[in-house]
Write a protein that holds these residues in place. Structure first.
Motif, PDB file in Angstrom:
ATOM      1  N   LEU A  94      71.749  20.956  38.182  1.00  0.00           N
ATOM      2  CA  LEU A  94      72.430  21.181  36.910  1.00  0.00           C
ATOM      3  C   LEU A  94      71.371  21.164  35.818  1.00  0.00           C
ATOM      4  CD1 LEU A  94      74.873  21.284  34.940  1.00  0.00           C
ATOM      5  CD2 LEU A  94      74.958  18.786  35.098  1.00  0.00           C
ATOM      6  N   VAL A  95      71.260  22.276  35.083  1.00  0.00           N
ATOM      7  CA  VAL A  95      70.257  22.364  34.016  1.00  0.00           C
ATOM      8  C   VAL A  95      70.872  23.073  32.817  1.00  0.00           C
ATOM      9  CG1 VAL A  95      68.306  22.445  35.623  1.00  0.00           C
ATOM     10  CG2 VAL A  95      69.380  24.589  34.888  1.00  0.00           C
ATOM     11  N   ARG A  96      70.185  22.950  31.696  1.00  0.00           N
ATOM     12  CA  ARG A  96      70.539  23.779  30.561  1.00  0.00           C
ATOM     13  C   ARG A  96      70.304  25.235  30.942  1.00  0.00           C
ATOM     14  NH1 ARG A  96      73.783  22.304  26.455  1.00  0.00           N
ATOM     15  NH2 ARG A  96      73.100  20.404  25.407  1.00  0.00           N
ATOM     16  N   ASP A  97      71.213  26.096  30.583  1.00  0.00           N
ATOM     17  CA  ASP A  97      71.143  27.495  30.998  1.00  0.00           C
ATOM     18  C   ASP A  97      69.814  28.113  30.565  1.00  0.00           C
ATOM     19  OD1 ASP A  97      71.533  30.111  31.694  1.00  0.00           O
ATOM     20  OD2 ASP A  97      73.491  30.303  30.747  1.00  0.00           O
ATOM     21  N   GLY A 100      69.084  31.426  28.019  1.00  0.00           N
ATOM     22  CA  GLY A 100      69.091  31.459  26.553  1.00  0.00           C
ATOM     23  C   GLY A 100      70.469  31.629  25.971  1.00  0.00           C
ATOM     24  N   ALA A 101      71.472  31.697  26.826  1.00  0.00           N
ATOM     25  CA  ALA A 101      72.839  31.898  26.357  1.00  0.00           C
ATOM     26  C   ALA A 101      73.480  30.589  25.911  1.00  0.00           C
ATOM     27  CB  ALA A 101      73.677  32.535  27.467  1.00  0.00           C
ATOM     28  N   GLY A 102      72.806  29.473  26.121  1.00  0.00           N
ATOM     29  CA  GLY A 102      73.385  28.180  25.788  1.00  0.00           C
ATOM     30  C   GLY A 102      74.231  27.669  26.933  1.00  0.00           C
ATOM     31  N   GLY A 103      74.662  26.442  26.842  1.00  0.00           N
ATOM     32  CA  GLY A 103      75.495  25.874  27.896  1.00  0.00           C
ATOM     33  C   GLY A 103      74.673  25.418  29.079  1.00  0.00           C
ATOM     34  N   PHE A 104      75.290  25.480  30.256  1.00  0.00           N
ATOM     35  CA  PHE A 104      74.697  24.924  31.469  1.00  0.00           C
ATOM     36  C   PHE A 104      74.721  25.926  32.611  1.00  0.00           C
ATOM     37  CE2 PHE A 104      76.508  21.576  28.918  1.00  0.00           C
ATOM     38  CZ  PHE A 104      75.526  20.598  28.901  1.00  0.00           C
ATOM     39  N   ALA A 105      73.796  25.725  33.550  1.00  0.00           N
ATOM     40  CA  ALA A 105      73.765  26.504  34.779  1.00  0.00           C
ATOM     41  C   ALA A 105      73.794  25.530  35.954  1.00  0.00           C
ATOM     42  CB  ALA A 105      72.511  27.378  34.842  1.00  0.00           C
ATOM     43  N   VAL A 106      74.700  25.767  36.889  1.00  0.00           N
ATOM     44  CA  VAL A 106      74.821  24.955  38.088  1.00  0.00           C
ATOM     45  C   VAL A 106      74.424  25.800  39.286  1.00  0.00           C
ATOM     46  CG1 VAL A 106      76.380  23.696  39.609  1.00  0.00           C
ATOM     47  CG2 VAL A 106      76.629  23.503  37.125  1.00  0.00           C
ATOM     48  N   THR A 107      73.404  25.364  39.998  1.00  0.00           N
ATOM     49  CA  THR A 107      72.997  26.044  41.217  1.00  0.00           C
ATOM     50  C   THR A 107      73.705  25.405  42.397  1.00  0.00           C
ATOM     51  OG1 THR A 107      70.809  26.525  40.300  1.00  0.00           O
ATOM     52  CG2 THR A 107      71.059  26.686  42.694  1.00  0.00           C
ATOM     53  N   LEU A 108      74.384  26.206  43.188  1.00  0.00           N
ATOM     54  CA  LEU A 108      75.117  25.708  44.345  1.00  0.00           C
ATOM     55  C   LEU A 108      74.196  25.567  45.551  1.00  0.00           C
ATOM     56  CD1 LEU A 108      78.323  27.902  43.960  1.00  0.00           C
ATOM     57  CD2 LEU A 108      78.048  25.501  43.308  1.00  0.00           C
ATOM     58  N   SER A 109      74.600  24.736  46.485  1.00  0.00           N
ATOM     59  CA  SER A 109      73.787  24.531  47.681  1.00  0.00           C
ATOM     60  C   SER A 109      73.621  25.826  48.462  1.00  0.00           C
ATOM     61  CB  SER A 109      74.420  23.458  48.568  1.00  0.00           C
ATOM     62  OG  SER A 109      75.766  23.785  48.867  1.00  0.00           O
TER      63      SER A 109
END
Length: 333
Positions: A94-97, A100-109
Protein backbone atom coordinates in the motif's frame (compact mmCIF):
# COMPACT_ATOMS: atom_id res chain seq x y z
CA UNK A 1 -13.94 -11.28 -9.44
CA UNK A 2 -13.48 -7.70 -10.56
CA UNK A 3 -11.12 -5.88 -12.87
CA UNK A 4 -8.03 -5.46 -10.68
CA UNK A 5 -6.76 -2.45 -12.66
CA UNK A 6 -9.99 -0.54 -12.01
CA UNK A 7 -10.15 2.59 -9.93
CA UNK A 8 -12.50 2.81 -6.96
CA UNK A 9 -13.65 5.47 -4.55
CA UNK A 10 -12.97 3.43 -1.43
CA UNK A 11 -10.71 0.45 -0.84
CA UNK A 12 -11.22 -1.62 2.32
CA UNK A 13 -8.43 -3.97 3.30
CA UNK A 14 -9.83 -6.79 5.41
CA UNK A 15 -13.30 -8.32 5.63
CA UNK A 16 -13.84 -8.88 9.33
CA UNK A 17 -16.81 -7.20 11.03
CA UNK A 18 -15.10 -3.78 10.74
CA UNK A 19 -14.41 -4.18 7.02
CA UNK A 20 -17.84 -5.62 6.26
CA UNK A 21 -19.58 -2.82 8.13
CA UNK A 22 -17.43 -0.24 6.35
CA UNK A 23 -18.31 -1.85 3.01
CA UNK A 24 -22.00 -1.50 3.73
CA UNK A 25 -21.77 2.15 4.76
CA UNK A 26 -19.39 3.04 1.95
CA UNK A 27 -21.70 1.54 -0.65
CA UNK A 28 -24.77 3.19 0.88
CA UNK A 29 -22.91 6.50 0.50
CA UNK A 30 -22.79 5.77 -3.23
CA UNK A 31 -19.06 5.13 -3.23
CA UNK A 32 -17.57 2.57 -5.57
CA UNK A 33 -16.36 0.27 -2.83
CA UNK A 34 -14.05 -2.74 -3.06
CA UNK A 35 -13.10 -5.04 -0.19
CA UNK A 36 -9.80 -6.94 -0.42
CA UNK A 37 -9.64 -10.08 1.72
CA UNK A 38 -7.15 -12.92 1.36
CA UNK A 39 -9.22 -15.42 3.35
CA UNK A 40 -12.99 -15.69 3.85
CA UNK A 41 -15.16 -12.72 4.89
CA UNK A 42 -15.58 -12.68 8.65
CA UNK A 43 -12.05 -12.82 10.04
CA UNK A 44 -11.64 -14.13 13.59
CA UNK A 45 -15.37 -13.73 14.20
CA UNK A 46 -15.92 -16.86 12.10
CA UNK A 47 -14.59 -18.87 15.06
CA UNK A 48 -17.27 -17.66 17.48
CA UNK A 49 -19.62 -20.57 18.08
CA UNK A 50 -22.49 -18.50 19.49
CA UNK A 51 -22.42 -14.71 19.17
CA UNK A 52 -24.56 -14.14 22.22
CA UNK A 53 -23.26 -10.70 23.24
CA UNK A 54 -24.02 -8.80 20.01
CA UNK A 55 -27.00 -6.48 20.66
CA UNK A 56 -30.17 -7.81 19.08
CA UNK A 57 -28.66 -11.14 18.03
CA UNK A 58 -31.11 -13.35 19.90
CA UNK A 59 -32.51 -16.70 18.90
CA UNK A 60 -36.12 -17.09 17.89
CA UNK A 61 -38.52 -19.86 18.85
CA UNK A 62 -35.97 -21.62 21.01
CA UNK A 63 -33.11 -21.38 18.51
CA UNK A 64 -29.74 -20.08 19.77
CA UNK A 65 -28.32 -16.73 18.61
CA UNK A 66 -26.42 -16.73 15.34
CA UNK A 67 -22.87 -17.99 15.41
CA UNK A 68 -19.98 -16.00 14.00
CA UNK A 69 -20.07 -17.77 10.63
CA UNK A 70 -23.75 -17.12 9.98
CA UNK A 71 -23.54 -13.57 11.32
CA UNK A 72 -20.60 -12.65 9.06
CA UNK A 73 -22.21 -14.37 6.10
CA UNK A 74 -25.20 -12.07 6.57
CA UNK A 75 -22.92 -9.02 6.82
CA UNK A 76 -21.22 -10.08 3.59
CA UNK A 77 -24.50 -10.53 1.71
CA UNK A 78 -25.81 -7.25 3.08
CA UNK A 79 -22.74 -5.33 1.88
CA UNK A 80 -22.98 -6.95 -1.56
CA UNK A 81 -26.66 -6.05 -1.66
CA UNK A 82 -25.75 -2.39 -1.28
CA UNK A 83 -23.25 -2.69 -4.14
CA UNK A 84 -19.90 -3.43 -2.50
CA UNK A 85 -17.50 -5.58 -4.51
CA UNK A 86 -15.16 -8.20 -3.05
CA UNK A 87 -11.94 -9.76 -4.21
CA UNK A 88 -10.40 -12.76 -2.45
CA UNK A 89 -6.72 -11.93 -2.71
CA UNK A 90 -4.02 -10.58 -0.44
CA UNK A 91 -2.73 -7.03 -0.48
CA UNK A 92 1.05 -7.04 -0.97
CA UNK A 93 1.73 -3.30 -0.74
CA UNK A 94 0.00 0.00 0.00
CA UNK A 95 1.59 3.27 -1.13
CA UNK A 96 0.67 6.76 -2.12
CA UNK A 97 -0.38 6.57 -5.76
CA UNK A 98 2.87 7.04 -7.73
CA UNK A 99 0.93 8.09 -10.86
CA UNK A 100 0.51 11.59 -9.45
CA UNK A 101 -3.26 11.29 -9.39
CA UNK A 102 -3.35 11.45 -5.60
CA UNK A 103 -4.83 8.86 -3.28
CA UNK A 104 -3.45 5.37 -2.83
CA UNK A 105 -2.33 2.38 -4.85
CA UNK A 106 -2.72 -1.17 -3.55
CA UNK A 107 -0.68 -3.90 -5.18
CA UNK A 108 -2.31 -7.31 -4.92
CA UNK A 109 -0.41 -10.52 -4.28
CA UNK A 110 -1.38 -11.61 -7.80
CA UNK A 111 0.11 -8.49 -9.36
CA UNK A 112 -2.95 -6.32 -10.01
CA UNK A 113 -3.06 -2.70 -8.87
CA UNK A 114 -6.05 -0.97 -7.30
CA UNK A 115 -6.40 2.78 -6.86
CA UNK A 116 -8.64 4.94 -4.70
CA UNK A 117 -8.55 8.32 -2.97
CA UNK A 118 -9.33 6.70 0.41
CA UNK A 119 -8.42 3.44 2.12
CA UNK A 120 -9.77 1.81 5.28
CA UNK A 121 -7.35 -0.57 6.97
CA UNK A 122 -9.38 -3.31 8.68
CA UNK A 123 -6.80 -6.08 8.66
CA UNK A 124 -7.30 -6.90 12.34
CA UNK A 125 -4.87 -8.53 14.74
CA UNK A 126 -3.83 -12.13 15.07
CA UNK A 127 -3.87 -13.84 18.43
CA UNK A 128 -0.47 -14.41 19.87
CA UNK A 129 -0.36 -18.14 20.51
CA UNK A 130 1.77 -20.02 22.98
CA UNK A 131 2.35 -22.86 20.51
CA UNK A 132 2.19 -25.50 23.23
CA UNK A 133 1.00 -29.06 22.49
CA UNK A 134 -2.79 -29.28 22.52
CA UNK A 135 -3.41 -25.55 22.00
CA UNK A 136 -4.36 -25.81 18.36
CA UNK A 137 -6.10 -29.18 18.73
CA UNK A 138 -8.45 -27.98 21.48
CA UNK A 139 -9.19 -24.48 20.17
CA UNK A 140 -12.97 -24.08 20.35
CA UNK A 141 -13.15 -27.17 22.59
CA UNK A 142 -11.94 -25.66 25.82
CA UNK A 143 -9.15 -23.41 24.53
CA UNK A 144 -10.25 -19.81 24.07
CA UNK A 145 -8.79 -16.35 23.57
CA UNK A 146 -11.91 -14.40 24.56
CA UNK A 147 -13.58 -14.59 27.98
CA UNK A 148 -16.60 -12.54 26.96
CA UNK A 149 -17.16 -14.79 23.95
CA UNK A 150 -16.72 -18.20 25.56
CA UNK A 151 -16.71 -17.74 29.32
CA UNK A 152 -20.47 -18.27 29.74
CA UNK A 153 -20.10 -21.80 28.35
CA UNK A 154 -17.93 -22.70 31.35
CA UNK A 155 -19.95 -21.51 34.31
CA UNK A 156 -18.83 -23.13 37.56
CA UNK A 157 -16.05 -25.01 35.77
CA UNK A 158 -12.32 -25.25 36.48
CA UNK A 159 -10.71 -22.49 34.43
CA UNK A 160 -7.09 -21.65 33.71
CA UNK A 161 -6.13 -18.11 32.69
CA UNK A 162 -2.70 -17.62 31.11
CA UNK A 163 -1.13 -14.16 31.02
CA UNK A 164 -0.06 -11.21 33.13
CA UNK A 165 -1.00 -8.05 31.27
CA UNK A 166 -4.03 -5.77 31.33
CA UNK A 167 -6.08 -8.00 29.06
CA UNK A 168 -5.36 -11.12 31.10
CA UNK A 169 -6.33 -9.41 34.35
CA UNK A 170 -9.46 -7.87 32.86
CA UNK A 171 -10.57 -11.19 31.42
CA UNK A 172 -9.79 -13.07 34.64
CA UNK A 173 -12.00 -10.65 36.57
CA UNK A 174 -14.81 -11.23 34.06
CA UNK A 175 -14.47 -15.00 34.41
CA UNK A 176 -14.52 -14.73 38.20
CA UNK A 177 -18.20 -13.80 37.91
CA UNK A 178 -18.84 -17.14 36.25
CA UNK A 179 -16.73 -19.53 38.31
CA UNK A 180 -15.21 -19.76 41.77
CA UNK A 181 -12.39 -22.09 40.70
CA UNK A 182 -10.07 -20.03 38.53
CA UNK A 183 -6.32 -20.52 38.39
CA UNK A 184 -4.27 -17.73 36.83
CA UNK A 185 -0.65 -18.32 35.88
CA UNK A 186 2.06 -15.92 34.76
CA UNK A 187 5.58 -16.84 33.78
CA UNK A 188 7.07 -13.84 35.63
CA UNK A 189 7.21 -13.08 39.35
CA UNK A 190 4.71 -10.22 39.09
CA UNK A 191 2.01 -8.94 36.76
CA UNK A 192 2.87 -6.40 34.10
CA UNK A 193 -0.70 -5.09 34.18
CA UNK A 194 -1.64 -1.73 35.66
CA UNK A 195 -1.35 -1.76 39.43
CA UNK A 196 -5.08 -1.34 40.05
CA UNK A 197 -5.94 -4.25 37.74
CA UNK A 198 -3.31 -6.47 39.32
CA UNK A 199 -4.55 -5.69 42.83
CA UNK A 200 -8.14 -6.46 41.88
CA UNK A 201 -7.10 -9.87 40.62
CA UNK A 202 -4.90 -10.65 43.61
CA UNK A 203 -7.71 -9.77 46.01
CA UNK A 204 -10.40 -11.73 44.16
CA UNK A 205 -11.29 -14.82 46.23
CA UNK A 206 -12.33 -16.72 43.10
CA UNK A 207 -8.89 -16.41 41.48
CA UNK A 208 -5.82 -18.29 42.63
CA UNK A 209 -2.65 -16.73 41.20
CA UNK A 210 0.57 -18.67 40.55
CA UNK A 211 3.62 -16.71 39.47
CA UNK A 212 6.74 -18.14 37.83
CA UNK A 213 4.53 -20.75 36.24
CA UNK A 214 4.04 -21.58 32.61
CA UNK A 215 1.72 -23.76 30.55
CA UNK A 216 3.51 -26.74 29.05
CA UNK A 217 0.72 -28.79 27.47
CA UNK A 218 -3.06 -29.09 27.17
CA UNK A 219 -4.53 -32.58 27.28
CA UNK A 220 -7.95 -34.13 26.83
CA UNK A 221 -10.14 -36.48 24.84
CA UNK A 222 -12.29 -34.53 22.42
CA UNK A 223 -12.17 -31.49 24.69
CA UNK A 224 -9.89 -29.93 27.28
CA UNK A 225 -9.52 -32.14 30.33
CA UNK A 226 -6.22 -31.27 32.01
CA UNK A 227 -3.07 -29.19 31.71
CA UNK A 228 0.61 -29.70 32.38
CA UNK A 229 2.11 -26.77 34.25
CA UNK A 230 5.73 -26.03 35.16
CA UNK A 231 6.59 -23.97 38.21
CA UNK A 232 6.86 -24.10 41.99
CA UNK A 233 4.96 -26.93 43.61
CA UNK A 234 1.30 -25.97 44.22
CA UNK A 235 1.06 -24.44 47.67
CA UNK A 236 4.74 -23.65 47.75
CA UNK A 237 6.39 -20.25 47.53
CA UNK A 238 7.97 -18.61 44.52
CA UNK A 239 11.07 -17.57 46.43
CA UNK A 240 11.92 -20.87 48.11
CA UNK A 241 14.72 -21.56 45.68
CA UNK A 242 13.24 -24.92 44.76
CA UNK A 243 13.55 -25.96 41.14
CA UNK A 244 10.43 -25.79 38.96
CA UNK A 245 8.56 -29.04 38.58
CA UNK A 246 6.03 -30.26 36.04
CA UNK A 247 2.67 -31.42 37.28
CA UNK A 248 -0.73 -32.25 35.80
CA UNK A 249 -3.93 -30.60 36.95
CA UNK A 250 -7.58 -31.13 35.87
CA UNK A 251 -8.96 -28.20 33.90
CA UNK A 252 -12.15 -27.70 31.86
CA UNK A 253 -11.05 -24.67 29.87
CA UNK A 254 -7.91 -22.67 29.16
CA UNK A 255 -8.13 -18.94 28.39
CA UNK A 256 -4.95 -17.61 26.79
CA UNK A 257 -4.19 -13.88 26.83
CA UNK A 258 -0.65 -13.61 25.59
CA UNK A 259 -1.39 -10.48 23.58
CA UNK A 260 -2.11 -10.00 19.90
CA UNK A 261 -0.14 -9.07 16.81
CA UNK A 262 -1.67 -6.20 14.77
CA UNK A 263 -1.59 -6.74 11.05
CA UNK A 264 -0.05 -3.40 10.16
CA UNK A 265 2.80 -4.38 7.86
CA UNK A 266 1.15 -2.49 4.97
CA UNK A 267 1.32 0.85 6.80
CA UNK A 268 4.30 0.36 9.11
CA UNK A 269 6.40 2.91 7.20
CA UNK A 270 3.48 5.22 6.45
CA UNK A 271 1.17 5.82 9.41
CA UNK A 272 1.84 6.54 13.08
CA UNK A 273 1.65 3.44 15.26
CA UNK A 274 1.69 2.98 19.02
CA UNK A 275 4.42 1.06 20.85
CA UNK A 276 2.62 -2.24 20.22
CA UNK A 277 2.26 -1.60 16.51
CA UNK A 278 -1.44 -0.61 16.41
CA UNK A 279 -2.57 2.27 14.17
CA UNK A 280 -3.16 5.54 16.01
CA UNK A 281 -6.35 7.32 14.93
CA UNK A 282 -8.60 10.15 15.99
CA UNK A 283 -12.31 9.76 16.75
CA UNK A 284 -13.14 9.75 13.04
CA UNK A 285 -10.88 6.67 12.62
CA UNK A 286 -8.48 8.82 10.57
CA UNK A 287 -4.80 7.89 10.77
CA UNK A 288 -1.89 10.32 10.54
CA UNK A 289 -2.05 9.95 6.74
CA UNK A 290 -4.85 11.94 5.05
CA UNK A 291 -7.30 9.56 3.41
CA UNK A 292 -6.12 6.51 5.36
CA UNK A 293 -8.49 5.21 8.05
CA UNK A 294 -8.29 2.26 10.45
CA UNK A 295 -11.07 0.33 12.17
CA UNK A 296 -11.43 -2.73 14.36
CA UNK A 297 -8.69 -4.72 16.05
CA UNK A 298 -5.91 -3.09 14.03
CA UNK A 299 -6.63 0.28 15.65
CA UNK A 300 -4.95 1.43 18.86
CA UNK A 301 -7.15 1.52 21.92
CA UNK A 302 -9.92 -0.62 20.49
CA UNK A 303 -12.20 -2.66 22.77
CA UNK A 304 -11.90 -5.86 20.80
CA UNK A 305 -15.51 -6.92 20.37
CA UNK A 306 -17.54 -7.52 17.21
CA UNK A 307 -20.02 -4.77 18.05
CA UNK A 308 -17.20 -2.23 18.47
CA UNK A 309 -15.49 -3.26 15.22
CA UNK A 310 -18.77 -2.92 13.31
CA UNK A 311 -19.34 0.55 14.75
CA UNK A 312 -15.82 1.68 13.95
CA UNK A 313 -16.17 0.41 10.40
CA UNK A 314 -19.32 2.49 9.95
CA UNK A 315 -17.60 5.60 11.34
CA UNK A 316 -14.55 5.08 9.14
CA UNK A 317 -16.66 4.74 5.98
CA UNK A 318 -18.78 7.76 6.86
CA UNK A 319 -15.72 9.93 7.47
CA UNK A 320 -13.95 8.58 4.38
CA UNK A 321 -16.99 9.58 2.31
CA UNK A 322 -16.80 13.11 3.75
CA UNK A 323 -13.07 13.22 2.98
CA UNK A 324 -13.68 12.17 -0.63
CA UNK A 325 -16.40 14.82 -0.95
CA UNK A 326 -13.93 17.43 0.29
CA UNK A 327 -11.42 16.39 -2.37
CA UNK A 328 -14.10 16.78 -5.04
CA UNK A 329 -15.47 20.01 -3.70
CA UNK A 330 -18.90 18.51 -3.03
CA UNK A 331 -19.05 18.90 0.75
CA UNK A 332 -22.59 19.47 2.01
CA UNK A 333 -22.96 22.84 3.76
Amino acid sequence: MCDTSHEFDLLILGAGPAGLSAAQYGSRANLRTLVVEEMAPGGQALNIAVLENYPGNVGRDGAPPKGGFEFCEDLHKQAEGFGAKFIMEGAAALVRDPSGAGGFAVTLSGGGVLRAPAVILATGAKRRRLDVPGEKEFEGRGVSYCAACDGPFFRNKRLLVVGGGDSACDEARYLSRLSTTITMIHRKSMFRAQKALAEWVLSDPNIGVRFNTRLVEIRGEGKTGSVILEGPRPGGTTDSGEKPVEYEEPMDAVFIFAGSVPQTDLVRDMARLDQSGYVLTDQSMASSVPGLYAAGDVRAGAFRQVVVAAGEGAVAAHCAAAYIDSLRGTVYR
